[in-house]
Motif scaffolding. Structure first.
Motif, PDB file in Angstrom:
ATOM      1  N   ILE A 254       0.861  -1.272   0.190  1.00  0.00           N
ATOM      2  CA  ILE A 254       0.121   0.165  -0.063  1.00  0.00           C
ATOM      3  C   ILE A 254       0.799   1.461   0.056  1.00  0.00           C
ATOM      4  CG2 ILE A 254      -1.699   1.231   1.582  1.00  0.00           C
ATOM      5  CD1 ILE A 254      -3.038  -1.404   1.973  1.00  0.00           C
ATOM      6  N   ARG A 255       2.124   1.166   0.409  1.00  0.00           N
ATOM      7  CA  ARG A 255       3.065   2.285   0.367  1.00  0.00           C
ATOM      8  C   ARG A 255       3.219   2.498  -1.076  1.00  0.00           C
ATOM      9  NH1 ARG A 255       5.474   0.596   5.272  1.00  0.00           N
ATOM     10  NH2 ARG A 255       6.976  -0.369   3.877  1.00  0.00           N
ATOM     11  N   GLU A 256       3.641   1.520  -1.699  1.00  0.00           N
ATOM     12  CA  GLU A 256       4.033   1.559  -2.907  1.00  0.00           C
ATOM     13  C   GLU A 256       2.985   2.069  -3.855  1.00  0.00           C
ATOM     14  OE1 GLU A 256       6.826  -2.664  -2.844  1.00  0.00           O
ATOM     15  OE2 GLU A 256       5.318  -2.484  -4.586  1.00  0.00           O
ATOM     16  N   THR A 257       1.716   1.539  -3.614  1.00  0.00           N
ATOM     17  CA  THR A 257       0.675   2.139  -4.618  1.00  0.00           C
ATOM     18  C   THR A 257      -0.587   2.395  -3.420  1.00  0.00           C
ATOM     19  OG1 THR A 257       1.306   0.501  -6.212  1.00  0.00           O
ATOM     20  CG2 THR A 257      -0.809   1.496  -6.367  1.00  0.00           C
ATOM     21  N   PRO A 258      -0.325   3.604  -3.135  1.00  0.00           N
ATOM     22  CA  PRO A 258      -1.582   4.018  -2.131  1.00  0.00           C
ATOM     23  C   PRO A 258      -3.026   3.549  -2.566  1.00  0.00           C
ATOM     24  CG  PRO A 258      -0.003   5.931  -2.366  1.00  0.00           C
ATOM     25  CD  PRO A 258       0.134   4.842  -3.718  1.00  0.00           C
ATOM     26  N   VAL A 259      -3.840   3.149  -1.698  1.00  0.00           N
ATOM     27  CA  VAL A 259      -5.332   3.324  -1.886  1.00  0.00           C
ATOM     28  C   VAL A 259      -6.033   4.466  -1.729  1.00  0.00           C
ATOM     29  CG1 VAL A 259      -7.210   2.046  -1.139  1.00  0.00           C
ATOM     30  CG2 VAL A 259      -5.196   0.545  -1.139  1.00  0.00           C
ATOM     31  N   VAL A 260      -6.156   5.030  -2.841  1.00  0.00           N
ATOM     32  CA  VAL A 260      -6.657   6.653  -3.032  1.00  0.00           C
ATOM     33  C   VAL A 260      -7.918   6.663  -2.468  1.00  0.00           C
ATOM     34  CG1 VAL A 260      -7.328   8.308  -4.524  1.00  0.00           C
ATOM     35  CG2 VAL A 260      -5.644   6.664  -5.198  1.00  0.00           C
ATOM     36  N   GLY A 261      -7.973   7.563  -1.386  1.00  0.00           N
ATOM     37  CA  GLY A 261      -9.251   7.986  -0.442  1.00  0.00           C
ATOM     38  C   GLY A 261      -9.001   7.480   0.775  1.00  0.00           C
ATOM     39  N   SER A 262      -8.195   6.545   1.352  1.00  0.00           N
ATOM     40  CA  SER A 262      -7.911   5.910   2.422  1.00  0.00           C
ATOM     41  C   SER A 262      -7.350   6.898   3.459  1.00  0.00           C
ATOM     42  CB  SER A 262      -7.576   4.715   2.361  1.00  0.00           C
ATOM     43  OG  SER A 262      -6.062   4.747   2.065  1.00  0.00           O
ATOM     44  N   ALA A 263      -7.613   6.798   4.999  1.00  0.00           N
ATOM     45  CA  ALA A 263      -7.066   7.644   5.704  1.00  0.00           C
ATOM     46  C   ALA A 263      -5.569   7.254   6.107  1.00  0.00           C
ATOM     47  CB  ALA A 263      -8.171   7.563   6.928  1.00  0.00           C
ATOM     48  N   ALA A 264      -4.820   8.282   6.475  1.00  0.00           N
ATOM     49  CA  ALA A 264      -3.446   7.850   6.565  1.00  0.00           C
ATOM     50  C   ALA A 264      -3.308   6.878   7.828  1.00  0.00           C
ATOM     51  CB  ALA A 264      -2.581   9.155   6.896  1.00  0.00           C
ATOM     52  N   ASP A 265      -4.083   6.934   9.010  1.00  0.00           N
ATOM     53  CA  ASP A 265      -3.709   6.120  10.201  1.00  0.00           C
ATOM     54  C   ASP A 265      -4.329   4.912  10.096  1.00  0.00           C
ATOM     55  OD1 ASP A 265      -6.222   7.549  10.132  1.00  0.00           O
ATOM     56  OD2 ASP A 265      -6.180   7.843  12.189  1.00  0.00           O
ATOM     57  N   VAL A 266      -4.868   4.493   8.973  1.00  0.00           N
ATOM     58  CA  VAL A 266      -5.677   3.140   8.879  1.00  0.00           C
ATOM     59  C   VAL A 266      -5.351   2.301   7.601  1.00  0.00           C
ATOM     60  CG1 VAL A 266      -7.908   1.942   8.476  1.00  0.00           C
ATOM     61  CG2 VAL A 266      -7.534   3.878  10.126  1.00  0.00           C
ATOM     62  N   LEU A 267      -4.817   1.061   7.808  1.00  0.00           N
ATOM     63  CA  LEU A 267      -4.657   0.422   6.826  1.00  0.00           C
ATOM     64  C   LEU A 267      -5.891  -0.195   6.111  1.00  0.00           C
ATOM     65  CD1 LEU A 267      -1.690  -1.048   5.672  1.00  0.00           C
ATOM     66  CD2 LEU A 267      -2.656  -2.993   7.384  1.00  0.00           C
ATOM     67  N   PRO A 268      -5.841   0.172   4.820  1.00  0.00           N
ATOM     68  CA  PRO A 268      -7.255  -0.156   4.205  1.00  0.00           C
ATOM     69  C   PRO A 268      -7.577  -1.483   3.607  1.00  0.00           C
ATOM     70  CG  PRO A 268      -5.783   0.927   2.588  1.00  0.00           C
ATOM     71  CD  PRO A 268      -5.187   0.818   3.775  1.00  0.00           C
ATOM     72  N   ILE A 269      -7.447  -2.354   4.430  1.00  0.00           N
ATOM     73  CA  ILE A 269      -7.736  -3.759   4.380  1.00  0.00           C
ATOM     74  C   ILE A 269      -8.290  -4.035   5.621  1.00  0.00           C
ATOM     75  CG2 ILE A 269      -6.131  -4.580   2.565  1.00  0.00           C
ATOM     76  CD1 ILE A 269      -4.675  -5.804   4.620  1.00  0.00           C
ATOM     77  N   GLY A 270      -8.905  -5.449   5.638  1.00  0.00           N
ATOM     78  CA  GLY A 270      -9.462  -6.064   6.947  1.00  0.00           C
ATOM     79  C   GLY A 270      -8.666  -7.498   7.247  1.00  0.00           C
ATOM     80  N   VAL A 271      -8.963  -7.911   8.368  1.00  0.00           N
ATOM     81  CA  VAL A 271      -8.470  -9.184   8.660  1.00  0.00           C
ATOM     82  C   VAL A 271      -9.432 -10.137   9.459  1.00  0.00           C
ATOM     83  CG1 VAL A 271      -6.680 -10.267   9.931  1.00  0.00           C
ATOM     84  CG2 VAL A 271      -6.200  -8.071   9.372  1.00  0.00           C
ATOM     85  N   GLY A 272      -9.450 -11.287   8.775  1.00  0.00           N
ATOM     86  CA  GLY A 272     -10.265 -12.095   9.410  1.00  0.00           C
ATOM     87  C   GLY A 272      -9.917 -13.168  10.277  1.00  0.00           C
ATOM     88  N   PHE A 273     -10.617 -13.548  11.244  1.00  0.00           N
ATOM     89  CA  PHE A 273     -10.069 -14.421  12.420  1.00  0.00           C
ATOM     90  C   PHE A 273     -11.110 -15.624  12.589  1.00  0.00           C
ATOM     91  CE2 PHE A 273      -8.345 -10.494  13.456  1.00  0.00           C
ATOM     92  CZ  PHE A 273      -7.134 -10.522  13.555  1.00  0.00           C
ATOM     93  N   ILE A 274     -10.730 -16.853  12.850  1.00  0.00           N
ATOM     94  CA  ILE A 274     -11.435 -17.947  13.338  1.00  0.00           C
ATOM     95  C   ILE A 274     -11.302 -17.751  14.917  1.00  0.00           C
ATOM     96  CG2 ILE A 274     -11.800 -20.403  13.056  1.00  0.00           C
ATOM     97  CD1 ILE A 274     -10.612 -20.198  10.293  1.00  0.00           C
ATOM     98  N   ASN A 275     -12.230 -17.268  15.281  1.00  0.00           N
ATOM     99  CA  ASN A 275     -12.090 -16.998  16.858  1.00  0.00           C
ATOM    100  C   ASN A 275     -11.891 -18.110  17.887  1.00  0.00           C
ATOM    101  OD1 ASN A 275     -13.819 -14.885  15.602  1.00  0.00           O
ATOM    102  ND2 ASN A 275     -12.997 -13.796  17.376  1.00  0.00           N
ATOM    103  N   TRP A 276     -12.118 -19.541  17.641  1.00  0.00           N
ATOM    104  CA  TRP A 276     -12.199 -20.482  18.265  1.00  0.00           C
ATOM    105  C   TRP A 276     -10.484 -20.904  18.399  1.00  0.00           C
ATOM    106  CZ3 TRP A 276      -9.654 -24.738  16.611  1.00  0.00           C
ATOM    107  CH2 TRP A 276      -9.601 -24.905  15.315  1.00  0.00           C
ATOM    108  N   GLY A 277      -9.763 -20.588  17.318  1.00  0.00           N
ATOM    109  CA  GLY A 277      -8.548 -21.031  17.523  1.00  0.00           C
ATOM    110  C   GLY A 277      -7.353 -19.751  17.334  1.00  0.00           C
ATOM    111  N   ALA A 278      -8.036 -18.567  17.121  1.00  0.00           N
ATOM    112  CA  ALA A 278      -6.913 -17.592  17.022  1.00  0.00           C
ATOM    113  C   ALA A 278      -6.251 -17.113  18.418  1.00  0.00           C
ATOM    114  CB  ALA A 278      -7.444 -16.523  16.413  1.00  0.00           C
ATOM    115  N   ASP A 279      -5.320 -16.919  18.599  1.00  0.00           N
ATOM    116  CA  ASP A 279      -4.561 -16.352  19.813  1.00  0.00           C
ATOM    117  C   ASP A 279      -4.742 -15.003  20.080  1.00  0.00           C
ATOM    118  OD1 ASP A 279      -2.614 -16.915  22.247  1.00  0.00           O
ATOM    119  OD2 ASP A 279      -1.631 -15.179  21.444  1.00  0.00           O
TER     120      ASP A 279
END
Lengths: 350, 350
Positions: free
Chosen positions: B61-86
């Motif tokens: 994302i530093r190489e190619t910014p996601v146009v319109g996203s805020a500077a303090d947020v990484l413009p993707i999400g992360v998914g967890f499988i909660n029973w197993g994730a630490d």
């Protein structure tokens, strides 16, 4: 070509009443057609009384004509469960009444439908259009090659009552069937969606998927014209969370003795004590006896601890009132128009 | 309020990349966000290498910014499988990278999500929005009461990979969840659809159902940015008749040793020899051994007589080409626009 050509009284979006055995009889089928849809009588496996049902439908339509329908065609359809319905009685009865359509479902093999298609088309001089319900792309293409039906009904896994034990919902089934039929040269075949549609959002979704019309069964269980026990209807209105509280199984066919269904098919219904007592789908003598006792209780056999068969689709959780078929259809048409107008406005801003 | 407010770079219709474990890593998640959607990294149960994945995403994302996203947020999400994730590793890593969203799935019980929600929201100063995937109305309402998430992902039965063993398709699940949340006073919660959407018709259908955005997993299996074996991708492109040739089962979790899943959950994948050999879902030692042998064959382990796990939804039959994520999304947006313009024209004639 097209449903509004073949059934000139129907309005867009084309709403179709599913041929529910024992439940969708002359009053419901005629009410759906009177309201600008296409209603089907559910003859199912029992055709000995089909003449009486069609005679009643004819009488109702003579009393209040379906405006726009042709004089030589009865503006409703009839649905058959082909593995069980008597062929000769069927052909003779259809020749007499010339319904606008027949709907085939669950032959032991698709090739069995060739004779049904040919003899019914001949007996009615092509006035009775051929509809075939399938639950897979394979069956859609095979049926199209064998019978060249006018309409393929793509039944998704959310449907109530009988359908494939295992298959896709209409979100993927309808587009894949439509593409496969086009690819195989059957672009003239109409495709309509069945399974999980009970209100305007579902109808609008099916139209977006490319469906030419939309079938509803479960919604019409809660219509005043359905031939249905009050206890069954109350259970339909009461049920919530339709995906969790309904299940497709063979338990109710066993309990009711409606055996003979092809192995690939099961019936979706509201989960109740009969199903819970049938561990791994096995029905014991105790369960059979308890079912017979519940039958004697009448409407109470469908109460909170009920045992009686309550076929319904996953859309059952969206139904909270019993209404006349015409009121159901009017409300749905308004909902679809609202959704489509919202879409139009969004588009016009782009 | 709303997805386009919280993720200001996303375009309508809002297309979301599902957090597929092992497959949707930084390249795919970032590609989806670059193309105006919201991509999710599938951390799943394994969070020991989450820092590395997020570091790679940050670099891309530093190489190619996601146009319109805020500077303090990484413009993707992360998914967890909660029973197993630490839990502790997760919170520490999210605090460092502040992704735009987290997506929770499959806790042993919904109450477990309260701590996840609170500590992640605190650690990221509310910059990381909370998404929770459910498969029933019951869970949607319970999760809303417990956690007040920003987004409920309504996952229907057509979805590939893990989901409820038994439930409704999105045709009924999405409207019933939306109505229930509104009825319970959670009208601010966004609802998005997952399960069975692979092209424009499915997206348009979900929008008609009232979905604010649409999740796609199976479609992105056949993207050039997916971290996936060529044999698996070929199997996805080859598969047809998705409702018949996929099945939800626990067989592959057993074969792969990915045990620990809540009992209510199974994984939908393309039927192959491993499944056929597991009569009634029972996995024998022979089957385990044959699976281990197939693993050694690499891509050929997914050939016509293959045995390797091929999670995919019922929409798999509609996918016939591998393409870059951006091309997939561009094509879908065009299809949706065509469908909606057709709807507009129909409306304007009325």
């Amino acid at each position: 070509m097209g449903l509004q050509h073949d059934y000139p009284w129907v309005k867009a979006p084309v709403l179709i009443g599913a041929p529910m055995r024992l439940i969708s009889l002359a009053p419901l089928a005629v009410a759906v057609s009177h309201a600008g849809g296409l209603g089907f009588i559910g003859a199912g496996t029992e055709v000995h009384d089909l003449d009486a049902h069609l005679q009643e439908a004819s009488r109702l339509i003579r009393e209040t004509p379906v405006v726009g329908s042709a004089a030589d065609v009865l503006p409703i359809g009839v649905g058959f469960i082909n593995w069980g319905a008597d062929f000769d009685t069927t052909v003779r009865t259809l020749e007499k009444y010339k319904p606008a359509a027949v709907w085939f479902f669950a032959p032991y093999k698709n090739a069995d439908l060739v004779q049904w298609t040919e003899e019914i088309s001949n007996a009615t001089q092509g006035n009775t259009k051929i509809w075939v319900q399938v639950g897979s792309v394979h069956d859609a293409v095979e049926v199209a090659r064998l019978c060249r039906p006018d309409v393929i009904v793509a039944q998704g896994s959310d449907a109530g009552g009988h359908g494939l034990e295992r298959g896709a919902g209409i979100i993927t089934l309808l587009p894949e069937i439509a593409d496969a039929l086009k690819h195989e040269g059957f672009e003239d075949t109409s495709v309509v969606a069945a399974g999980g549609v009970v209100e305007g959002r579902g109808v609008a979704a099916c139209l977006a998927l490319g469906s030419e019309g939309v079938v509803m069964g479960t919604r019409f269980l809660a219509s005043t014209e359905a031939t249905i026990a009050a206890g069954y209807q109350r259970a339909v209105v009461r049920a919530k969370d339709g995906g969790i509280n309904t299940v497709r199984s063979k338990v109710y066919d066993t309990l009711r003795g409606t055996t003979g269904w092809p192995e690939r098919i099961g019936g979706r219904g509201i989960i109740n004590q009969s199903f819970l007592d049938a561990k791994d789908g096995k029905v014991t003598k105790e369960n059979m006896d308890a079912y017979a006792e519940a039958l004697k209780k009448g409407d109470d056999g469908w109460d909170e601890n009920g045992r009686l068969t309550t076929y319904a689709g996953t859309g059952v959780g969206l139904i909270d009132r019993i209404k006349p078929a015409a009121a159901i259809m009017k409300e749905i048409r308004r909902q679809v128009m609202d959704i489509e107008l919202r879409t139009s406005k969004r588009q016009s801003r782009i």
